[in-house]
Design a protein around this motif. Structure first.
Motif, PDB file in Angstrom:
ATOM      1  N   LEU A  61       0.842  -1.201   0.000  1.00 39.80           N
ATOM      2  CA  LEU A  61       0.000   0.000   0.000  1.00 39.80           C
ATOM      3  C   LEU A  61       0.870   1.240   0.000  1.00 39.80           C
ATOM      4  O   LEU A  61       1.887   1.287   0.699  1.00 39.80           O
ATOM      5  CB  LEU A  61      -0.888   0.025   1.260  1.00 39.80           C
ATOM      6  N   PRO A  62       0.471   2.263  -0.763  1.00 40.86           N
ATOM      7  CA  PRO A  62       1.200   3.529  -0.663  1.00 40.86           C
ATOM      8  C   PRO A  62       0.989   4.111   0.743  1.00 40.86           C
ATOM      9  O   PRO A  62      -0.054   3.858   1.359  1.00 40.86           O
ATOM     10  CB  PRO A  62       0.554   4.418  -1.726  1.00 40.86           C
ATOM     11  N   PRO A  63       1.954   4.875   1.285  1.00 39.36           N
ATOM     12  CA  PRO A  63       1.840   5.358   2.666  1.00 39.36           C
ATOM     13  C   PRO A  63       0.531   6.109   2.932  1.00 39.36           C
ATOM     14  O   PRO A  63      -0.050   5.980   4.003  1.00 39.36           O
ATOM     15  CB  PRO A  63       3.050   6.289   2.816  1.00 39.36           C
ATOM     16  N   GLY A  64       0.048   6.854   1.935  1.00 48.16           N
ATOM     17  CA  GLY A  64      -1.174   7.644   2.129  1.00 48.16           C
ATOM     18  C   GLY A  64      -2.425   6.812   2.327  1.00 48.16           C
ATOM     19  O   GLY A  64      -3.445   7.307   2.800  1.00 48.16           O
ATOM     20  N   ALA A  65      -2.359   5.509   1.980  1.00 50.31           N
ATOM     21  CA  ALA A  65      -3.548   4.654   2.060  1.00 50.31           C
ATOM     22  C   ALA A  65      -4.095   4.560   3.480  1.00 50.31           C
ATOM     23  O   ALA A  65      -5.292   4.412   3.683  1.00 50.31           O
ATOM     24  CB  ALA A  65      -3.210   3.249   1.545  1.00 50.31           C
ATOM     25  N   TRP A  66      -3.206   4.667   4.462  1.00 47.52           N
ATOM     26  CA  TRP A  66      -3.615   4.481   5.861  1.00 47.52           C
ATOM     27  C   TRP A  66      -4.250   5.734   6.457  1.00 47.52           C
ATOM     28  O   TRP A  66      -4.836   5.673   7.545  1.00 47.52           O
ATOM     29  CB  TRP A  66      -2.401   4.110   6.712  1.00 47.52           C
ATOM     30  N   ARG A  67      -4.124   6.868   5.759  1.00 51.63           N
ATOM     31  CA  ARG A  67      -4.567   8.147   6.324  1.00 51.63           C
ATOM     32  C   ARG A  67      -6.027   8.093   6.769  1.00 51.63           C
ATOM     33  O   ARG A  67      -6.901   7.743   6.005  1.00 51.63           O
ATOM     34  CB  ARG A  67      -4.375   9.255   5.274  1.00 51.63           C
ATOM     35  N   GLY A  68      -6.243   8.407   8.028  1.00 49.49           N
ATOM     36  CA  GLY A  68      -7.605   8.479   8.562  1.00 49.49           C
ATOM     37  C   GLY A  68      -8.171   7.158   9.055  1.00 49.49           C
ATOM     38  O   GLY A  68      -9.256   7.134   9.640  1.00 49.49           O
ATOM     39  N   ALA A  69      -7.458   6.053   8.827  1.00 44.97           N
ATOM     40  CA  ALA A  69      -8.018   4.743   9.210  1.00 44.97           C
ATOM     41  C   ALA A  69      -8.056   4.594  10.729  1.00 44.97           C
ATOM     42  O   ALA A  69      -7.077   4.874  11.413  1.00 44.97           O
ATOM     43  CB  ALA A  69      -7.205   3.615   8.587  1.00 44.97           C
ATOM     44  N   MET A  70      -9.196   4.149  11.233  1.00 44.42           N
ATOM     45  CA  MET A  70      -9.339   3.890  12.670  1.00 44.42           C
ATOM     46  C   MET A  70      -9.127   2.421  12.976  1.00 44.42           C
ATOM     47  O   MET A  70      -8.829   2.044  14.093  1.00 44.42           O
ATOM     48  CB  MET A  70     -10.739   4.296  13.137  1.00 44.42           C
ATOM     49  N   LEU A  71      -9.334   1.581  11.953  1.00 40.35           N
ATOM     50  CA  LEU A  71      -9.221   0.136  12.164  1.00 40.35           C
ATOM     51  C   LEU A  71      -8.536  -0.518  10.975  1.00 40.35           C
ATOM     52  O   LEU A  71      -8.866  -0.238   9.826  1.00 40.35           O
ATOM     53  CB  LEU A  71     -10.632  -0.479  12.332  1.00 40.35           C
ATOM     54  N   ALA A  72      -7.573  -1.385  11.284  1.00 39.11           N
ATOM     55  CA  ALA A  72      -7.003  -2.280  10.272  1.00 39.11           C
ATOM     56  C   ALA A  72      -7.306  -3.695  10.718  1.00 39.11           C
ATOM     57  O   ALA A  72      -7.009  -4.073  11.864  1.00 39.11           O
ATOM     58  CB  ALA A  72      -5.495  -2.071  10.143  1.00 39.11           C
ATOM     59  N   PHE A  73      -7.915  -4.469   9.841  1.00 43.02           N
ATOM     60  CA  PHE A  73      -8.434  -5.793  10.213  1.00 43.02           C
ATOM     61  C   PHE A  73      -7.920  -6.821   9.215  1.00 43.02           C
ATOM     62  O   PHE A  73      -8.170  -6.711   8.017  1.00 43.02           O
ATOM     63  CB  PHE A  73      -9.967  -5.733  10.191  1.00 43.02           C
ATOM     64  N   ASP A  74      -7.202  -7.817   9.703  1.00 44.22           N
ATOM     65  CA  ASP A  74      -6.723  -8.883   8.823  1.00 44.22           C
ATOM     66  C   ASP A  74      -7.634 -10.096   8.994  1.00 44.22           C
ATOM     67  O   ASP A  74      -7.908 -10.502  10.122  1.00 44.22           O
ATOM     68  CB  ASP A  74      -5.270  -9.258   9.180  1.00 44.22           C
ATOM     69  N   MET A  75      -8.087 -10.666   7.896  1.00 45.21           N
ATOM     70  CA  MET A  75      -8.997 -11.808   8.019  1.00 45.21           C
ATOM     71  C   MET A  75      -8.285 -13.069   8.497  1.00 45.21           C
ATOM     72  O   MET A  75      -8.945 -14.012   8.907  1.00 45.21           O
ATOM     73  CB  MET A  75      -9.672 -12.086   6.684  1.00 45.21           C
ATOM     74  N   VAL A  76      -6.974 -13.112   8.395  1.00 46.93           N
ATOM     75  CA  VAL A  76      -6.269 -14.291   8.892  1.00 46.93           C
ATOM     76  C   VAL A  76      -5.826 -14.035  10.336  1.00 46.93           C
ATOM     77  O   VAL A  76      -5.861 -12.903  10.820  1.00 46.93           O
ATOM     78  CB  VAL A  76      -5.066 -14.691   8.003  1.00 46.93           C
ATOM     79  N   TYR A  77      -5.417 -15.087  11.018  1.00 45.48           N
ATOM     80  CA  TYR A  77      -5.008 -14.951  12.406  1.00 45.48           C
ATOM     81  C   TYR A  77      -3.850 -15.899  12.676  1.00 45.48           C
ATOM     82  O   TYR A  77      -3.587 -16.817  11.899  1.00 45.48           O
ATOM     83  CB  TYR A  77      -6.177 -15.254  13.358  1.00 45.48           C
ATOM     84  N   GLY A  78      -3.215 -15.671  13.779  1.00 48.68           N
ATOM     85  CA  GLY A  78      -2.116 -16.553  14.182  1.00 48.68           C
ATOM     86  C   GLY A  78      -1.595 -16.097  15.527  1.00 48.68           C
ATOM     87  O   GLY A  78      -2.088 -15.125  16.095  1.00 48.68           O
ATOM     88  N   PRO A  79      -0.601 -16.795  16.043  1.00 51.77           N
ATOM     89  CA  PRO A  79      -0.070 -16.409  17.354  1.00 51.77           C
ATOM     90  C   PRO A  79       0.643 -15.055  17.328  1.00 51.77           C
ATOM     91  O   PRO A  79       0.745 -14.385  18.348  1.00 51.77           O
ATOM     92  CB  PRO A  79       0.908 -17.538  17.701  1.00 51.77           C
ATOM     93  N   LYS A  80       1.113 -14.665  16.146  1.00 57.33           N
ATOM     94  CA  LYS A  80       1.836 -13.389  16.029  1.00 57.33           C
ATOM     95  C   LYS A  80       1.109 -12.453  15.076  1.00 57.33           C
ATOM     96  O   LYS A  80       0.418 -12.909  14.166  1.00 57.33           O
ATOM     97  CB  LYS A  80       3.243 -13.645  15.478  1.00 57.33           C
ATOM     98  N   PRO A  81       1.270 -11.136  15.248  1.00 63.19           N
ATOM     99  CA  PRO A  81       0.646 -10.197  14.296  1.00 63.19           C
ATOM    100  C   PRO A  81       1.140 -10.465  12.879  1.00 63.19           C
ATOM    101  O   PRO A  81       2.324 -10.736  12.669  1.00 63.19           O
ATOM    102  CB  PRO A  81       1.115  -8.825  14.789  1.00 63.19           C
TER     103      PRO A  81
END
Ligand code: ATR
Length: 284
Positions: free
Chosen positions: A209-229
């Motif tokens: 993602l370009p750095p600007g993509a995150w601007r304003g985001a309150m939540l980042a959610f990954d559909m996968v999971y595991g013991p580590k981020p």
């Protein structure tokens, strides 16, 4: 003589890693339902035979995971509207000759985001990364939750626009108008939530993602999971996104929807999520 417990299972290939049996055992204990829930490993070319055999033995329902969700879609005689749009089925319910196919992945995501995470989706602007099956499964439930805008962005932009066009043709025009699509490079923020539905994490990567993509985001959610981020979660944290989550709550949420469909009882997801999270973080 006590009757045999109602039988359910999760079917996939591979299946040994599945957490579904422990989740459904916890739901059953909590709600006083007497069920048996196992793992079913089917050969990649043997889905239909395995499901037929399970039904012949009296099985009442299956959760379906990779790679069989499209085959489960075809196997179902009836499908819920959300399964129709998803083109994939993760839950089968058997009643004699009747086979109902549902897709509870999207409702599981929506319930987790609005419940445990606490982000209201009504009026929210949501960015969905990826244009494969995981994305397809959640578009309709996100629109139904009342998002103001849902953008699908994919590494291969043409796949995102093709998916958008395909889904839009089957949606109400007012819903289709809230759905857009494009590539990753043009993203410039303005989304309340960014949901990763790509397979990038399987190779330890985050979508570029370009750095600007995150601007304003309150939540980042990954559909996968595991013991580590995941790499996506690490990138979101580095970009300063205040709330970063993995897909464990979505997993428990989709299981709860399946359980409710089969048993007519809605379990409380919170204690089951907490116990699973603790086990996941514990020593291997
Ligand atoms: P699934 O059905 O599990 O979603 P898929 O149909 O193979 O699997 O889709 C995988 C998705 O992850 C695609 O959107 C893919 O992007 P491309 O269409 O450009 O291939 C995306 N993906 C996989 N690896 C990725 C990576 N390293 N970075 C960004 N996107 C990736």
């Amino acid at each position: 003589m006590p009757s045999r417990p109602a039988r359910y299972a999760v079917i996939g290939n591979p299946i040994a890693h599945s957490r579904s049996p422990e989740i459904h055992a916890a739901f059953a204990a909590q709600t006083g339902q007497v069920i048996e829930y196992g793992r079913l490993l089917a050969p990649v070319d043997g889905f239909v035979a395995a499901v037929d055999a399970f039904r012949a033995e009296g099985g009442l329902g299956l959760n379906v995971t990779l790679p069989f969700k499209p085959e489960a879609f075809a196997y179902a005689r009836r499908r819920t509207p959300r399964a129709e749009i998803a083109g994939a089925v993760n839950t089968l319910a058997f009643d004699g000759d009747d086979v109902l196919g549902d897709n509870t992945d999207g409702p599981g995501l929506v319930a987790d985001v609005q419940g445990r995470v606490g982000l209201a989706l009504k009026g929210a602007r949501v960015l969905l990364l990826g244009a494969g099956g995981a994305t397809r499964g959640v578009v309709r439930p996100l629109l139904d939750a009342g998002v103001e805008r849902l953008a699908i962005a994919n590494r291969t932009a043409s796949r995102a626009t093709a998916l958008r066009d395909e889904l839009a043709a089957r949606l109400h025009p007012a819903d289709a108008a809230r759905l857009s699509a494009g590539g990753l490079a043009d993203l410039d923020g303005g989304f309340d939530a960014i949901i990763n539905a790509t397979a990038a994490g399987l190779s330890g990567e985050s979508p570029a993602l370009p750095p600007g993509a995150w601007r304003g985001a309150m939540l980042a959610f990954d559909m996968v999971y595991g013991p580590k981020p995941t790499a996506f979660m690490q990138a979101a944290r580095a970009a300063g996104v205040p709330r970063v989550e993995d897909g464990l709550g979505m997993l428990v949420g989709q299981a709860a929807e399946s359980f409710a469909l089969w048993r007519g009882v809605r379990p409380d997801v919170a204690p089951v999520y907490a116990a699973l999270r603790e086990r996941l973080a514990g020593p291997a």
